[in-house]
Design a protein around this motif. Sequence first.
Motif, PDB file in Angstrom:
ATOM      1  N   ASP A 184       2.531   6.035  -0.078  1.00  0.00           N
ATOM      2  CA  ASP A 184       3.409   6.775  -1.004  1.00  0.00           C
ATOM      3  C   ASP A 184       3.029   8.251  -0.978  1.00  0.00           C
TER       4      ASP A 184
ATOM      5  N   LYS B 155      10.335   6.094   2.464  1.00  0.00           N
ATOM      6  CA  LYS B 155       9.084   5.379   2.686  1.00  0.00           C
ATOM      7  C   LYS B 155       9.315   3.885   2.470  1.00  0.00           C
TER       8      LYS B 155
ATOM      9  N   GLY C 124      -2.746   1.803  -0.916  1.00  0.00           N
ATOM     10  CA  GLY C 124      -1.442   2.190  -1.464  1.00  0.00           C
ATOM     11  C   GLY C 124      -1.065   3.629  -1.124  1.00  0.00           C
TER      12      GLY C 124
HETATM   13 MG    MG Z   1       2.505   0.481  -2.398  1.00  0.00          MG
END
Ligand code: MG
Length: 403
Positions: free
Chosen positions: A152, A7, A149
């Motif tokens: 992830d 990632k 975010g």
């Molecule tokens: Mg991040």
Amino acid sequence: MKLVVMKFGGTSVGSIDKIKNVANIIEKQLNDKKLIVVLSAMSGVTNQMQEYIDEIESNEIIENDLILTSGEAVSVGLLSAILKKRNIKSIPLLGWQIPIITDSNHQKAKILNIDKVRIDKYLNDYDVLVVAGFQGIDIDGNITSLGRGGSDTTAVAVAAAVDADRCDIYTDVDGVYSTDPNLEPKAKKISKLAFEEMLEMSSTGAKVLHTRSVELAMKNNLTLQVLSSITKQSGTLVVDENKLIEKEIVSGVSFSNNESKLTLSGIADKPGISATIFGLLANNNINVDMIVQNTSQDGVTANITFTVPNNEIHNAKKILEENQNLIDFKSIETDSNISKISVIGMGMMSQSGVAKKMFTTLADNSINILAISTSEIKISVLINKKFTKIAVKSLHEAYNLDN
Ligand code: MG
Ligand code: ASP
């Protein structure tokens, strides 16, 4: 053939040059494996989308998620096109194409299912699947986002679904540090830590990994590696507790300014009051973190203090005010000028004196503690925000974490 999920975060794909650098990293890995590469949007893009949404004051959750998740289409398209130029068999995939099925909680959607059969089919035909992070599709066919975010979490969920050999999270820092190196330059890189520690660190302020991605990795016992896309240094491994040879008593100090505190004074000191207060908040989906109750001077009434996320504090206050007849408090007060400081470590489970050291260190620096909460591997205190830096630095030193 090995299968690895990689990632890359927003800064790692922040320009064409950086995306080419990602292509280099991919090329080097390719000789003996197939890759699933999950990307964030180019850095700043999701923020820009949020600004557009704010500018038109849109409350349309479906449209908002469509806008918010658009940046990933660009980064995924760019990388896949660059890979193809290098004769690498690559395919770009948005969440709905796989599909990554989520619930309908827009902007904080949870992944419900990932179609492994479809991914296997793609892996048969291609060497690299370039997958958009942060997005999915619900059963009504609407695009959802997983929370800021969240790529992830996409990476870990995909890795778990296909039973990948590894999940590598490339980011702009070269690992997980004992505290934020911007605040304490003496912070040191942790080479290995347990899921539980990483989970506590993420949820108490360390911003390296999306909290839900750590939960998912722990649930699936999937080792994570956090490393830099720029430097070649080894990163941090996040592993099952049993794989730790030595358990640190304290492995990190984290801090967060994301919570506000609310105090209700003069409530009746009788059974059922707390249940009423926290029931009201729970019914409104307000997450409460720390709670302290104490008897007030008259011995008849009590005061109760608790914390909620900053963006919920006004709502929490309003709900309690509207229900003053049920709770019967004298006054209500809020304070956002606070900071939560946490010390975290697997070894504290079997060690006494960890709390004492924390409180003594803070006292030596004349820092008043407003609230305390603990778990088996964490102690958190609430303090005035202005003491954040001195608290973190002195605790970092007290627990021998300075590099
Ligand atoms: Mg991040
Ligand atoms: N692009 C999304 C964000 O900025 C998801 C991610 O970067 O993980 O929040």
